[in-house]
Write an enzyme that holds these catalytic residues in place. Structure first.
Site, short mmCIF file in Angstrom:
data_model
loop_
_atom_site.label_atom_id
_atom_site.label_comp_id
_atom_site.label_asym_id
_atom_site.label_seq_id
_atom_site.Cartn_x
_atom_site.Cartn_y
_atom_site.Cartn_z
N LYS A 39 5.05 -8.31 -14.46
CA LYS A 39 5.50 -7.64 -13.46
C LYS A 39 7.16 -7.79 -12.89
O LYS A 39 7.80 -6.81 -12.41
CB LYS A 39 4.52 -7.88 -12.18
CG LYS A 39 3.19 -7.52 -12.57
CD LYS A 39 2.35 -7.89 -11.39
CE LYS A 39 0.77 -7.77 -11.91
NZ LYS A 39 -0.06 -8.44 -10.82
N ASP A 87 -8.59 -5.96 -4.19
CA ASP A 87 -8.93 -7.08 -5.00
C ASP A 87 -9.65 -7.87 -4.17
O ASP A 87 -10.88 -8.42 -4.86
CB ASP A 87 -7.72 -7.66 -5.50
CG ASP A 87 -6.87 -6.95 -6.53
OD1 ASP A 87 -7.63 -5.82 -7.03
OD2 ASP A 87 -5.83 -7.13 -6.72
N GLY A 114 -4.07 -12.65 -16.25
CA GLY A 114 -2.91 -11.91 -16.95
C GLY A 114 -3.62 -10.60 -17.53
O GLY A 114 -3.04 -9.72 -18.52
N ASP A 136 1.01 -1.21 -0.09
CA ASP A 136 0.08 0.17 -0.05
C ASP A 136 1.06 1.24 0.01
O ASP A 136 1.66 1.47 0.97
CB ASP A 136 -0.98 -0.09 1.31
CG ASP A 136 -1.82 -1.39 1.34
OD1 ASP A 136 -2.11 -1.89 0.16
OD2 ASP A 136 -2.16 -1.58 2.44
#
Length: 570
Positions: free
Chosen positions: A308, A247, A189, A68
């Site tokens: 990523k 999420d 993805g 975060d």
């Protein structure tokens, strides 16, 4: 509070579908999964767990892919596409599964307490058998550098084992051996959070099959939506994702016909917000009255995948560093004291400017927060760098260190020497964009609250102007993501423009960016023609037909969150 509600458990599909939305024929998938479970495991499933994917309608990268790092709220919604896991406790098997090519050790492992036989309806995923090991805590091998489908199943199992089957939890019992079968309609993805849905569904399946949904050893209320979010967040860290909870909250707490306003400061909280123009009736292709517009979201996959791990140092990790250093520099220029090794966030800087007592644990009034954001959008000009002789924007590493007021050694220790679940946390840039990143964060956080406000004051059905107002906020968000946060890509920009040209009220990227999907707000009556226009205009879609096309561009309505189904297949 939505987080304190129990996990819904249905006893027939009619009740479940009434709350899901109806743009997908869910019953066919559920029946196919149940029948295939019988074929593979010679008995009916005792339980089927469901967890949906999600779209981020507006967000401020507050729930970062690693940490975060701004703590501002966001506005996601669960979608109808989901992960389903059928499961049943297993008795000792005396013959191998007809789908198993393994013998010997495989059969022996199936007889061990807590062992799992996991299969996937998708043909490219092989059958897996694994057994948790009990040491000081339960252990399951997960390779975070090679994320396999069963890693997410194991991740969900971890939390159940270590929360419910340890002496600390008041239990010396043993988990049951389990057979499970997975299927999913969330494209992997694509930025629609298939991984979080997989972990949520896995966690829920292992809770249910072990009889822990009503267990009060962890919580007096048993397993609540909030507890499931917390457990799924913890579980997903096992696959190397230090998730902030957005999420999981969207996948678990969402309600049909609504989005969630998710806040991360001073604690994670989620509030369902009805979306104007959404409905749980089926999508109709017939003309809709201009006085009563209905709207749906259309997700379109750019077919660009941003790795990523490969791009972290110039994308994901870099944004973390830029926003956190921007917060320190802004605090310093506003004469706000910050500890030498404190990673202050932009949300915390706003709180200090507004005199917020973070230690009091009370959420800031949203009206005050909006006023604070408007002020910070002005204050962020303090970060604007001088024009460079070479025409480049931003500041060098040396300039950034000087602006921070820290010594080089301390700066590198605080901002450039982190370790996360995947190893070191490196960044790479010639010029760092503190001003542009902070400007995006503050303006996007304000758009999130404005979107929420429009939804709450809208009539039902909404006026056309309300949908246009929401669409404009989505368009402004995309502009900021593309130019200020620079997390878009040419293909996403193209899809967004094509969507607007095809009649979308608004369109933007969803997910972390640099690839994945766009989400567009579309009149319900225009869905078929909209998809046809995008198919003909976007190069990678040309030639796609039927199910192939439906996999990359599809309409969805806000869905209900994670749930279970017990008795339909008995």
């Amino acid at each position: 509070m939505a987080a304190e509600l129990p996990i819904p458990v249905y006893t027939n599909l009619d009740d479940l579908y009434r709350n899901l939305g109806t743009t997908v024929n869910h019953a066919v998938r559920w029946n196919n999964l149940a029948e295939e479970f019988v074929t593979r495991f010679s008995r009916k499933p005792a339980y089927i767990a469901r967890a949906p994917g999600r779209v981020k309608i507006l967000f401020t990268l507050s729930s970062g892919e690693h940490i975060d790092y701004t703590l501002f709220g966001c506005f996601p919604a669960a979608i109808e596409r989901d992960i389903l896991i059928a499961c049943a406790p297993r008795s000792v098997r005396t013959s191998p599964s007809p789908y198993s090519s393994q013998t010997g050790p495989d059969l022996e492992s199936q007889q061990v307490s807590g062992s799992v036989v996991a299969e996937n309806l998708h043909g490219k995923y092989s059958r897996q058998t694994f057994v948790p090991a009990k040491k000081l805590s339960w252990q399951l091998d997960i390779d975070t550098k090679q994320l396999r489908w069963e890693s997410y199943v194991k991740a969900g199992y971890y939390g159940v084992l270590n929360h419910y089957f340890t002496p600390a939890a008041g239990s010396d019992g043993h988990p049951v051996p389990v057979d499970l079968l997975v299927t999913g309609s969330v494209p992997a993805g694509s930025g629609l959070s298939s991984s979080a849905a997989m972990v949520v569904a896995s966690t829920l399946a292992f809770l249910a099959v072990n009889g822990k949904l009503d267990d009060t050893s962890i919580s007096a209320q048993g397993m609540t939506k909030g507890k499931l979010v917390e457990m799924a967040m913890e579980n997903e860290k096992r696959v190397g994702v230090n998730s902030g909870g957005m999420d999981q909250a969207a996948s678990v707490i969402s309600t049909a016909n609504s989005a969630l306003y998710v806040s991360f400061f001073p604690r994670l909280s989620a509030q369902p917000i009805p979306l104007p123009g959404a409905s749980t009736t089926s999508i109709s292709i017939s003309p809709a009255s201009s006085l009563q517009p209905r709207a749906v979201f259309v997700c379109a996959n750019s077919l660009v995948v941003s790795d990523k791990l490969v791009h972290a140092r110039t994308r994901y990790n870099l944004r973390v560093v830029e926003t956190l250093v921007a917060a320190r520099v802004l605090a310093r220029r506003l004469n706000i004291p910050v500890g030498e090794k404190e990673k202050v966030t932009l949300r915390e800087v706003l709180g200090k400017v507004m005199g917020e007592d973070a230690g009091g644990g009370e959420d800031m009034d949203l009206g005050i927060l909006m006023h604070g954001l408007e002020r910070m959008i002005s204050e962020v000009e303090l970060l604007k760098p001088n024009q460079r002789d070479d025409g480049e924007e931003g500041v060098t590493l040396e300039e950034m260190i000087e602006w921070s007021g820290l010594s080089e050694d301390v700066f590198r220790e605080v901002y450039l020497s982190w370790v996360d679940g995947n190893g070191w946390f490196p960044v790479e840039a010639t010029y760092f964009q503190l001003y542009k990143r902070a400007k995006h964060v503050f303006t996007e956080a304000l758009r999130v609250l404005q979107f929420r406000e429009v939804c709450l004051r809208a009539s039902s059905p909404p006026s056309l102007s309300v949908l246009e107002e929401l669409g404009n906020l989505m368009n402004e968000s995309q502009e900021s993501c593309s130019r200020a946060y620079e997390c878009s890509c040419p293909e996403l920009d193209e899809l967004v423009q094509l969507a607007r040209d095809a009649g979308a009220y608004g369109s933007r990227l969803t997910g972390a960016g640099w690839g994945g999907c766009t989400v567009s707000l579309i009149a319900e009556s225009e869905v078929e023609s909209f998809i046809h226009k995008i198919k003909n205009a976007y190069g990678p879609y040309k030639g796609l037909q039927g199910e192939e096309l439906h996999e990359v561009i599809f309409a969805t309505k806000p869905s209900s969150g994670a749930c279970g189904e017990y008795s339909y297949f008995r």
